[in-house]
Design a protein around this motif. Structure first.
Motif, PDB file in Angstrom:
ATOM      1  N   THR A  26      32.007  -6.383  48.895  1.00  0.00           N
ATOM      2  CA  THR A  26      33.352  -6.767  49.356  1.00  0.00           C
ATOM      3  C   THR A  26      33.329  -7.670  50.578  1.00  0.00           C
ATOM      4  OG1 THR A  26      33.534  -4.826  50.812  1.00  0.00           O
ATOM      5  CG2 THR A  26      34.279  -4.573  48.514  1.00  0.00           C
ATOM      6  N   ALA A  28      33.203  -6.496  53.526  1.00  0.00           N
ATOM      7  CA  ALA A  28      34.003  -5.785  54.531  1.00  0.00           C
ATOM      8  C   ALA A  28      33.219  -4.594  55.067  1.00  0.00           C
ATOM      9  CB  ALA A  28      35.320  -5.307  53.928  1.00  0.00           C
ATOM     10  N   SER A  87      40.419   3.466  47.388  1.00  0.00           N
ATOM     11  CA  SER A  87      40.414   2.341  48.349  1.00  0.00           C
ATOM     12  C   SER A  87      41.793   1.722  48.547  1.00  0.00           C
ATOM     13  CB  SER A  87      39.410   1.260  47.893  1.00  0.00           C
ATOM     14  OG  SER A  87      38.120   1.798  47.722  1.00  0.00           O
ATOM     15  N   ARG A  90      42.483  -0.402  51.728  1.00  0.00           N
ATOM     16  CA  ARG A  90      41.712  -1.625  51.883  1.00  0.00           C
ATOM     17  C   ARG A  90      42.543  -2.858  51.529  1.00  0.00           C
ATOM     18  NH1 ARG A  90      36.720  -1.491  54.495  1.00  0.00           N
ATOM     19  NH2 ARG A  90      35.927   0.636  54.318  1.00  0.00           N
ATOM     20  N   ASP A  91      42.046  -4.014  51.927  1.00  0.00           N
ATOM     21  CA  ASP A  91      42.631  -5.274  51.484  1.00  0.00           C
ATOM     22  C   ASP A  91      42.605  -5.293  49.953  1.00  0.00           C
ATOM     23  OD1 ASP A  91      42.036  -8.243  50.485  1.00  0.00           O
ATOM     24  OD2 ASP A  91      43.147  -8.370  52.376  1.00  0.00           O
ATOM     25  N   PRO A  92      43.666  -5.746  49.306  1.00  0.00           N
ATOM     26  CA  PRO A  92      43.706  -5.713  47.839  1.00  0.00           C
ATOM     27  C   PRO A  92      42.515  -6.386  47.164  1.00  0.00           C
ATOM     28  CG  PRO A  92      45.888  -6.152  48.687  1.00  0.00           C
ATOM     29  CD  PRO A  92      44.961  -6.185  49.870  1.00  0.00           C
ATOM     30  N   LYS A  93      42.026  -7.491  47.737  1.00  0.00           N
ATOM     31  CA  LYS A  93      40.886  -8.162  47.123  1.00  0.00           C
ATOM     32  C   LYS A  93      39.653  -7.266  47.141  1.00  0.00           C
ATOM     33  CE  LYS A  93      42.440 -12.860  48.186  1.00  0.00           C
ATOM     34  NZ  LYS A  93      42.124 -14.126  48.910  1.00  0.00           N
ATOM     35  N   GLU A  94      39.485  -6.493  48.214  1.00  0.00           N
ATOM     36  CA  GLU A  94      38.367  -5.555  48.282  1.00  0.00           C
ATOM     37  C   GLU A  94      38.563  -4.433  47.258  1.00  0.00           C
ATOM     38  OE1 GLU A  94      38.219  -4.178  52.316  1.00  0.00           O
ATOM     39  OE2 GLU A  94      38.398  -6.204  53.119  1.00  0.00           O
ATOM     40  N   GLN A 126      47.809  -0.622  45.702  1.00  0.00           N
ATOM     41  CA  GLN A 126      48.536  -1.222  46.821  1.00  0.00           C
ATOM     42  C   GLN A 126      49.030  -2.632  46.506  1.00  0.00           C
ATOM     43  OE1 GLN A 126      45.221  -0.766  46.487  1.00  0.00           O
ATOM     44  NE2 GLN A 126      44.111  -1.486  48.299  1.00  0.00           N
ATOM     45  N   ASP A 127      48.528  -3.222  45.415  1.00  0.00           N
ATOM     46  CA  ASP A 127      48.937  -4.564  44.991  1.00  0.00           C
ATOM     47  C   ASP A 127      49.365  -4.465  43.527  1.00  0.00           C
ATOM     48  OD1 ASP A 127      48.780  -7.213  43.778  1.00  0.00           O
ATOM     49  OD2 ASP A 127      47.806  -7.873  45.616  1.00  0.00           O
TER      50      ASP A 127
END
Length: 351
Positions: A26, A28, A87, A90-94, A126-127
């Motif tokens: 990721t 991250a 997760s 976390r950022d959606p891309k991660e 989350q997205d």
């Protein structure tokens, strides 16, 4: 294995026997979950440098799952993620990358016994758009449904983005299993596993209530197949209190079209309640047509042998037992009872 009514356990979890370094995948920083191998059959699920949960190889080894299923008289397991992998913070891309990694690994875990181990995927909830895309990808690859956590931070299941995702699940004919996770922590809740013994039932209760009072069920199609873990938490015990509040304080509570008890036919629950009195209450409230066998395999707070409570119940009729052990789950999974029952009875060569 049974000939006509396969016994189906809709609440089990997996942990793969290792996965790529999530920090590298990721880009991250952690803490990320990873697996510390302690022996050929034992491991520790780690979260950064902290020990999260001890594991045995039945969390990933299909042959050990099958042996346990045979010993318990279970024909089919629905195999869902362990919630620590979600997760959502976390950022959606991660989270997309993490979901893809574990969803692909889930197929590997289930591959040796495809007719007996039924994978459910996870999504970056989350997205909304990303969650819908990952659901579609997973369904195309062989997953049958999705497990979601009961909230995303402070967003509960009536959140508009989550409602949109659930609508997409209904459109795709995908079963949804809701599992409590990320329970609050405090000095009072950190004793005696109180986060699991008190927090988990309360989390599920709150999430069902949110779908009712938040108007979620009023906005979602009736054909959405939705199941809540652990017997619906504390919700079934307090339906009367919630109905009373809906009528007595309509200024605060009557935000749904109907009182809470009206919506009991909109979802199912599993049977992980551990004693006959609790199962009787659950059956009285939900009806046997809305309960399915769940064991929480392979974790120690689950039921072993799976289905014992149902089979040894002092009050369930044979028809009710059959519903809870088999036919309800076949409907939940979207399978034609008559057409597909023989699929479950094929023993894979690798088993």
């Amino acid at each position: 294995m049974t000939n006509l009514s396969p016994t189906i356990d809709i609440h089990t979890h997996y942990v793969p026997n290792g996965w790529p370094d999530l920090a590298q995948e990721t880009g991250a920083n952690g803490p990320w979950p990873w697996l510390r191998s302690d022996s050929e059959r034992e491991a520790m699920l780690m979260l950064g440098s902290a020990e999260f949960r001890p594991l045995r190889s039945n969390a990933w080894a299909a042959e050990e799952r099958l042996a346990a299923m045979d010993a318990d008289g279970v024909d089919v397991q629905v195999v869902s993620p362990t919630p620590v992998f979600f997760s959502y913070a976390r950022d959606p891309k991660e989270a997309v990358k993490v979901s893809r990694i574990f969803n692909d690994l889930a197929l590997e875990v289930c591959d040796p016994a495809q007719q007996r181990l039924i994978p459910f995927c996870q999504v970056p909830l989350q997205d909304t758009d990303a969650a819908c895309r990952e659901l579609d990808r997973s369904l195309e690859n062989g997953h049958v449904g999705v497990e979601i956590g009961n909230h995303v931070g402070d967003r509960d299941l009536d959140d508009e983005g989550i409602i949109t995702f659930l609508q997409h699940c209904a459109d795709r004919n995908a079963a949804v299993f809701v599992h409590p996770w990320d329970m609050p922590t405090s000095p009072r809740l950190d004793r005696w596993m109180a986060r699991w013994l008190v927090g988990m039932p309360g989390e599920t209760h709150l999430s069902i209530l949110s779908l009712i009072l938040g108007g979620g069920f009023d906005r979602l199609p009736a054909h959405l197949r939705l199941c809540f873990a652990h017997g619906g938490g504390s919700f079934p015990y307090w339906v009367g209190r919630m109905d009373n509040a809906w009528h007595q304080r309509p200024d605060l509570i009557a935000t749904s079209e109907f009182p809470p008890s009206h919506y009991l036919n909109r979802f199912s629950v599993d049977s992980v309640v551990f004693n006959d009195a609790s199962l009787r209450l659950l059956t009285d409230v939900m009806g046997s047509e809305h309960i399915m066998l769940g064991s929480d395999f392979p974790y120690p707070l689950g039921e072993r042998p799976a289905g014992n409570l149902i089979r040894k119940s002092a009050f369930l009729t044979q028809e009710q037992q059959s519903q809870i052990l088999s036919s309800n789950a076949q409907k939940f999974l979207g399978m034609d009872v008559d057409a597909d029952v023989q699929i479950f009875n094929e023993t894979p060569a690798s088993a």
